[in-house]
Design a protein around this motif. Structure first.
Motif, PDB file in Angstrom:
ATOM      1  N   GLU A  34      -3.106   4.666  -6.082  1.00 13.86           N
ATOM      2  CA  GLU A  34      -3.383   4.966  -4.669  1.00 13.86           C
ATOM      3  C   GLU A  34      -3.571   3.708  -3.830  1.00 13.86           C
ATOM      4  O   GLU A  34      -3.106   3.630  -2.698  1.00 13.86           O
ATOM      5  CB  GLU A  34      -4.668   5.810  -4.554  1.00 13.86           C
TER       6      GLU A  34
ATOM      7  N   GLU B 135       5.447  -3.454   7.800  1.00 15.02           N
ATOM      8  CA  GLU B 135       6.591  -2.819   7.152  1.00 15.02           C
ATOM      9  C   GLU B 135       7.703  -3.824   6.888  1.00 15.02           C
ATOM     10  O   GLU B 135       8.052  -4.611   7.750  1.00 15.02           O
ATOM     11  CB  GLU B 135       7.126  -1.687   8.037  1.00 15.02           C
TER      12      GLU B 135
ATOM     13  N   GLY C 137      -2.423   0.757  -4.362  1.00 18.01           N
ATOM     14  CA  GLY C 137      -1.246  -0.118  -4.343  1.00 18.01           C
ATOM     15  C   GLY C 137      -1.441  -1.373  -5.167  1.00 18.01           C
ATOM     16  O   GLY C 137      -2.344  -1.452  -5.995  1.00 18.01           O
TER      17      GLY C 137
ATOM     18  N   GLU D  98       6.191   7.000  -4.399  1.00 18.86           N
ATOM     19  CA  GLU D  98       4.826   6.608  -4.765  1.00 18.86           C
ATOM     20  C   GLU D  98       4.846   5.262  -5.478  1.00 18.86           C
ATOM     21  O   GLU D  98       5.857   4.851  -6.046  1.00 18.86           O
ATOM     22  CB  GLU D  98       4.215   7.652  -5.722  1.00 18.86           C
TER      23      GLU D  98
ATOM     24  N   HIS E 101      -0.073   7.266 -10.708  1.00 16.62           N
ATOM     25  CA  HIS E 101       0.013   6.956  -9.284  1.00 16.62           C
ATOM     26  C   HIS E 101      -1.113   5.980  -8.941  1.00 16.62           C
ATOM     27  O   HIS E 101      -2.275   6.242  -9.272  1.00 16.62           O
ATOM     28  CB  HIS E 101      -0.139   8.271  -8.503  1.00 16.62           C
TER      29      HIS E 101
ATOM     30  N   ARG F 103       8.350   3.913   1.414  1.00 21.75           N
ATOM     31  CA  ARG F 103       8.998   5.107   1.961  1.00 21.75           C
ATOM     32  C   ARG F 103      10.504   4.986   1.786  1.00 21.75           C
ATOM     33  O   ARG F 103      11.048   3.885   1.815  1.00 21.75           O
ATOM     34  CB  ARG F 103       8.698   5.228   3.467  1.00 21.75           C
TER      35      ARG F 103
ATOM     36  N   ILE G  12       0.801  -1.227   0.000  1.00 25.76           N
ATOM     37  CA  ILE G  12       0.000   0.000   0.000  1.00 25.76           C
ATOM     38  C   ILE G  12       0.833   1.275   0.000  1.00 25.76           C
ATOM     39  O   ILE G  12       0.318   2.345  -0.304  1.00 25.76           O
ATOM     40  CB  ILE G  12      -0.992   0.032   1.203  1.00 25.76           C
ATOM     41  N   ALA G  13       2.118   1.159   0.323  1.00 21.31           N
ATOM     42  CA  ALA G  13       2.955   2.369   0.330  1.00 21.31           C
ATOM     43  C   ALA G  13       4.418   1.970   0.344  1.00 21.31           C
ATOM     44  O   ALA G  13       4.771   0.829   0.639  1.00 21.31           O
ATOM     45  CB  ALA G  13       2.635   3.238   1.551  1.00 21.31           C
TER      46      ALA G  13
ATOM     47  N   ARG H 109       9.389  12.316  -2.217  1.00 23.33           N
ATOM     48  CA  ARG H 109       8.145  11.530  -2.266  1.00 23.33           C
ATOM     49  C   ARG H 109       8.422  10.183  -2.886  1.00 23.33           C
ATOM     50  O   ARG H 109       9.183  10.070  -3.842  1.00 23.33           O
ATOM     51  CB  ARG H 109       7.081  12.261  -3.095  1.00 23.33           C
TER      52      ARG H 109
END
Ligand SMILES: [Cu+2]
Length: 162
Positions: free
Chosen positions: A90, A136, A92, A72, A88, A64, A61-62, A70
């Motif tokens: 959103e 994570e 995922g 994405e 993009h 980092r 979903i994300a 940023r």
């Protein structure tokens, strides 16, 4: 602590470590690499194979990273006029239970926008992938500027003329 309780504690630690390992190994990332399309690019992308060892589907979903302002999740879509555009995503990317999802050139990828540093061949980028179920997962991604697109991962000696 008596010897007996030391042994018991050691056994408990091994059992716990085993469970933690199984927990942590639900997501496996293979064949990851990052690249920029040109020197001094302000953006870059990362590609990889994500395997989901769990019995439930998961979702990336994300992502980092400190390497860019940023990060994405992107994909490429044909916009109708035959031109591929980056979008993009959103929600995922879904990774099926016991299955694999491939991030590859011309398809889904992790996008670094506003690089804080130039990505040189051989550098390593630290990225945290965030999964709906697995949480994570931190990975290290080597910068590979020599990788050719769509080689099928391990087919470096294929008949492509490059
Ligand atoms: Cu992109």
């Amino acid at each position: 602590m008596s010897l007996k309780s030391v042994v018991a504690a050691a056994v408990a630690a091994v059992v716990f470590a085993g469970a933690a390992y199984a927990e942590g190994a639900k997501i496996m990332v293979h064949d990851q690499y990052a690249r920029v399309s040109a020197k001094a690019s302000k953006s870059g992308a990362a590609f990889m194979e994500i395997m989901n060892m769990a019995s439930e589907a998961d979702q990336l979903i994300a992502a980092r990273s400190d390497v860019a302002k940023r990060v994405e999740l992107h994909t490429h879509m044909e916009s109708g006029d035959g031109i591929m555009k980056m979008m993009h995503v959103e929600e995922g990317f879904a990774i099926p239970a016991g299955g694999m999802h491939k991030l590859q050139r011309g398809g889904d990828h992790v996008m670094f926008m506003g690089l804080n540093q130039s990505l040189e061949h051989g550098d390593t980028v630290k990225v945290t992938l965030v999964f709906q179920n697995a949480g994570e997962v931190e990975i290290e991604i080597p910068v590979d500027l020599e990788r050719k697109p769509a080689e099928g991962g391990h087919m470096d000696h294929s008949s492509h003329s490059n």
